[in-house]
Write a protein that holds these residues in place. Sequence first.
Motif: not given
Length: 54
Positions: A23-25, A31-32, A37-38
Amino acid sequence: METLEPWITPAILIAGFAFLWSQIDRVHRDVGELRERMARLEGLFEGFIKRETN
């Protein structure tokens, strides 16, 4: 014959840690993708703001 009781707790802990690791992966990958996108939107916005009118 020995019972399985001494093996149950470590097995549950290992399975729990493996699940949390996956799940953390997944969160790190998400987030990457959001960062990319941002950055793309930021570049488009900067290009729009700096555009000169004729």
